[in-house]
Scaffold this motif. Structure first.
Motif, PDB file in Angstrom:
ATOM      1  N   TYR A 135      90.500  49.755  71.850  1.00  0.00           N
ATOM      2  CA  TYR A 135      90.562  50.514  70.407  1.00  0.00           C
ATOM      3  C   TYR A 135      90.593  49.249  69.420  1.00  0.00           C
ATOM      4  O   TYR A 135      91.087  48.300  69.793  1.00  0.00           O
ATOM      5  N   ASN A 136      90.030  49.811  68.431  1.00  0.00           N
ATOM      6  CA  ASN A 136      89.968  48.930  67.227  1.00  0.00           C
ATOM      7  C   ASN A 136      91.229  48.894  66.283  1.00  0.00           C
ATOM      8  O   ASN A 136      92.126  49.697  66.784  1.00  0.00           O
ATOM      9  N   SER A 137      91.395  48.373  65.297  1.00  0.00           N
ATOM     10  CA  SER A 137      92.722  48.110  64.576  1.00  0.00           C
ATOM     11  C   SER A 137      93.036  49.561  63.868  1.00  0.00           C
ATOM     12  O   SER A 137      94.071  49.915  63.294  1.00  0.00           O
ATOM     13  N   SER A 138      92.098  50.652  63.508  1.00  0.00           N
ATOM     14  CA  SER A 138      92.090  51.878  63.304  1.00  0.00           C
ATOM     15  C   SER A 138      92.263  52.799  64.249  1.00  0.00           C
ATOM     16  O   SER A 138      92.454  54.086  64.013  1.00  0.00           O
ATOM     17  N   ASN A 139      92.720  52.488  65.586  1.00  0.00           N
ATOM     18  CA  ASN A 139      92.977  53.362  66.796  1.00  0.00           C
ATOM     19  C   ASN A 139      91.914  54.041  67.112  1.00  0.00           C
ATOM     20  O   ASN A 139      92.085  55.300  67.797  1.00  0.00           O
ATOM     21  N   GLN A 140      90.821  53.707  66.843  1.00  0.00           N
ATOM     22  CA  GLN A 140      89.680  54.485  67.556  1.00  0.00           C
ATOM     23  C   GLN A 140      88.754  53.743  68.638  1.00  0.00           C
ATOM     24  O   GLN A 140      88.822  52.293  68.515  1.00  0.00           O
ATOM     25  N   ILE A 141      88.255  53.931  69.468  1.00  0.00           N
ATOM     26  CA  ILE A 141      87.619  53.351  70.593  1.00  0.00           C
ATOM     27  C   ILE A 141      86.372  52.774  69.996  1.00  0.00           C
ATOM     28  O   ILE A 141      85.450  53.073  69.491  1.00  0.00           O
ATOM     29  N   GLU A 142      86.405  51.327  70.363  1.00  0.00           N
ATOM     30  CA  GLU A 142      85.503  50.517  69.892  1.00  0.00           C
ATOM     31  C   GLU A 142      84.656  49.841  71.070  1.00  0.00           C
ATOM     32  O   GLU A 142      83.555  49.303  70.785  1.00  0.00           O
ATOM     33  N   GLN A 143      85.009  50.076  72.451  1.00  0.00           N
ATOM     34  CA  GLN A 143      84.335  49.560  73.426  1.00  0.00           C
ATOM     35  C   GLN A 143      84.791  50.572  74.680  1.00  0.00           C
ATOM     36  O   GLN A 143      86.038  50.597  74.837  1.00  0.00           O
ATOM     37  N   ILE A 144      83.758  50.640  75.467  1.00  0.00           N
ATOM     38  CA  ILE A 144      84.035  51.320  76.741  1.00  0.00           C
ATOM     39  C   ILE A 144      83.272  50.459  77.742  1.00  0.00           C
ATOM     40  O   ILE A 144      82.080  50.202  77.785  1.00  0.00           O
ATOM     41  N   ILE A 145      83.923  50.106  78.948  1.00  0.00           N
ATOM     42  CA  ILE A 145      83.364  49.269  79.840  1.00  0.00           C
ATOM     43  C   ILE A 145      83.563  50.387  81.136  1.00  0.00           C
ATOM     44  O   ILE A 145      84.556  50.645  81.702  1.00  0.00           O
ATOM     45  N   GLU A 146      82.270  50.477  81.705  1.00  0.00           N
ATOM     46  CA  GLU A 146      82.164  51.140  83.269  1.00  0.00           C
ATOM     47  C   GLU A 146      81.930  50.422  84.284  1.00  0.00           C
ATOM     48  O   GLU A 146      81.187  49.384  84.175  1.00  0.00           O
ATOM     49  N   LYS A 147      82.540  50.708  85.065  1.00  0.00           N
ATOM     50  CA  LYS A 147      82.672  49.738  86.497  1.00  0.00           C
ATOM     51  C   LYS A 147      82.789  50.698  87.523  1.00  0.00           C
ATOM     52  O   LYS A 147      83.272  51.779  87.633  1.00  0.00           O
ATOM     53  N   SER A 148      82.156  49.858  88.859  1.00  0.00           N
ATOM     54  CA  SER A 148      82.347  50.680  89.868  1.00  0.00           C
ATOM     55  C   SER A 148      82.619  49.815  91.193  1.00  0.00           C
ATOM     56  O   SER A 148      82.537  48.380  91.297  1.00  0.00           O
ATOM     57  N   SER A 149      83.210  50.335  91.949  1.00  0.00           N
ATOM     58  CA  SER A 149      83.858  49.434  93.209  1.00  0.00           C
ATOM     59  C   SER A 149      83.554  50.207  94.651  1.00  0.00           C
ATOM     60  O   SER A 149      83.346  51.519  94.719  1.00  0.00           O
ATOM     61  N   SER A 150      82.741  49.195  95.505  1.00  0.00           N
ATOM     62  CA  SER A 150      82.303  49.806  97.019  1.00  0.00           C
ATOM     63  C   SER A 150      83.369  49.433  97.806  1.00  0.00           C
ATOM     64  O   SER A 150      83.085  49.825  98.904  1.00  0.00           O
ATOM     65  N   ASP A 151      84.534  48.763  97.455  1.00  0.00           N
ATOM     66  CA  ASP A 151      85.540  48.491  98.473  1.00  0.00           C
ATOM     67  C   ASP A 151      87.000  48.932  98.113  1.00  0.00           C
ATOM     68  O   ASP A 151      87.875  48.430  98.122  1.00  0.00           O
ATOM     69  N   SER A 152      87.058  50.415  97.947  1.00  0.00           N
ATOM     70  CA  SER A 152      88.257  51.034  97.608  1.00  0.00           C
ATOM     71  C   SER A 152      88.972  50.653  96.404  1.00  0.00           C
ATOM     72  O   SER A 152      90.313  50.651  96.508  1.00  0.00           O
ATOM     73  N   GLY A 153      88.221  49.862  95.553  1.00  0.00           N
ATOM     74  CA  GLY A 153      89.016  49.592  94.378  1.00  0.00           C
ATOM     75  C   GLY A 153      89.686  47.922  94.106  1.00  0.00           C
ATOM     76  O   GLY A 153      90.139  47.560  93.347  1.00  0.00           O
ATOM     77  N   ALA A 154      89.298  47.380  95.443  1.00  0.00           N
ATOM     78  CA  ALA A 154      89.877  45.951  95.490  1.00  0.00           C
ATOM     79  C   ALA A 154      88.794  45.040  94.439  1.00  0.00           C
ATOM     80  O   ALA A 154      89.548  44.196  93.810  1.00  0.00           O
TER      81      ALA A 154
END
Length: 301
Positions: free
Chosen positions: A166-185
């Motif tokens: 979130y930015n200083s105005s409490n709005q989403i400024e970035q979304i990071i999408e990730k993936s795991s193939s080892d059960s989240g390790a």
């Protein structure tokens, strides 16, 4: 499970999963003399919203989407979905012929988990099977979602995660999408999206307020109402910002290497606090690939 993040041109919206929540995560849009968004035009596509005598949206003519309400004024059905509420008037489940969604809340009324059953999701070893997603929501001290993690009972789909900044105005400024193939390790970054906003009011907030949603993270995919003013997070969560997105820059990765960059920017013309016309410009790797005119029309009681 296919990735469900859809950048739907841009004015973002957020909601707290309960039509009567008293949390401090922020409201969508202020009341403005019963101002209503009546018509939205995107290129050659027009969406007109009909309202009841009580000021609630009842239909969207582009999708023939009727919206009904229960006696408490909460949405009862929309686009084939049945909405069921618990004794605290929190959204308990959303069901249709293809999916069943069940929500869980903490003592503060924040949604912390969702079970998402997809009927006949696909074939596994030649057999048509269902898929069940278990989705966990993590919050910061401001009651803002900062992480959405989903686990599938189909192991080949692994673990997916969105991190929200979130930015200083409490709005989403970035979304990071990730993936795991080892059960989240360990996780690999798939996509990073960066947002910039204007300082004017988001017209889509008028629609969401009128349906009874009062805050910013909405556990419903409402993009068929106004697809150019919403952003869909994982598993059909709509985010509605207070202001209008003026730029979204998307960077895609493969094995840690940038493979594509794209940008959607919107220029607006305003009448008071709200936009009335605009234009989206889409770029791929720095080159303009398309432009799209936008128009918003309002009515007052």
């Amino acid at each position: 499970m296919k990735q469900t993040l859809c950048i739907l041109s841009l004015i973002l919206l957020i909601f707290t999963f309960s039509c009567s929540s008293d949390d401090d995560a922020g409201t969508i849009a202020p009341e403005v003399s019963q101002l209503k968004l009546k018509r939205f035009v995107s290129g050659t596509t027009t969406r007109q919203i009909d309202y009841s005598d009580q000021g609630k949206p009842t239909a969207v003519n582009f999708t023939n989407a009727d919206i009904t309400y229960n006696t408490e004024g909460s949405i009862a059905s929309f686009l084939g979905d049945e909405f069921i509420y618990n004794t605290l008037d929190q959204l308990d489940s959303i069901n249709n012929s293809g999916t069943k969604r069940k929500f869980s809340y903490n003592s503060q009324g924040l949604m912390i988990a969702q079970t998402f059953l997809i009927i006949d999701a696909g074939f596994l070893n030649g057999i048509l099977v269902d898929e069940t997603l278990s989705i966990i929501y993590t919050y910061n001290v401001q009651n803002q979602i900062i992480e959405i993690t989903s686990f599938s009972n189909q192991s080949q789909n692994g673990v997916r995660k969105q991190e929200l900044i979130y930015n200083s105005s409490n709005q989403i400024e970035q979304i990071i999408e990730k993936s795991s193939s080892d059960s989240g390790a360990t996780f690999l970054t798939l996509r990073v999206t960066d947002y910039l906003y204007d300082s004017k009011a988001n017209p889509a907030g008028l629609v969401y307020n009128a349906t009874g949603f009062e805050s910013q993270f909405i556990p419903v995919n409402f993009n068929r109402i106004e697809p150019h003013t919403s952003l869909i997070l994982r598993e059909s969560i709509t985010y509605v910002s207070s202001n209008n997105v003026r730029s979204a820059t998307i960077t895609d990765y493969s094995s840690g290497v940038v493979i594509n960059t794209s940008n959607e920017s919107i220029t607006y013309q305003y009448d008071g606090d709200y936009p009335i016309t605009g234009e989206i410009t889409k770029r791929e790797n720095g080159q303009v690939v398309s432009t799209l005119p936008l128009l918003w029309e309002y009515v007052t009681d």
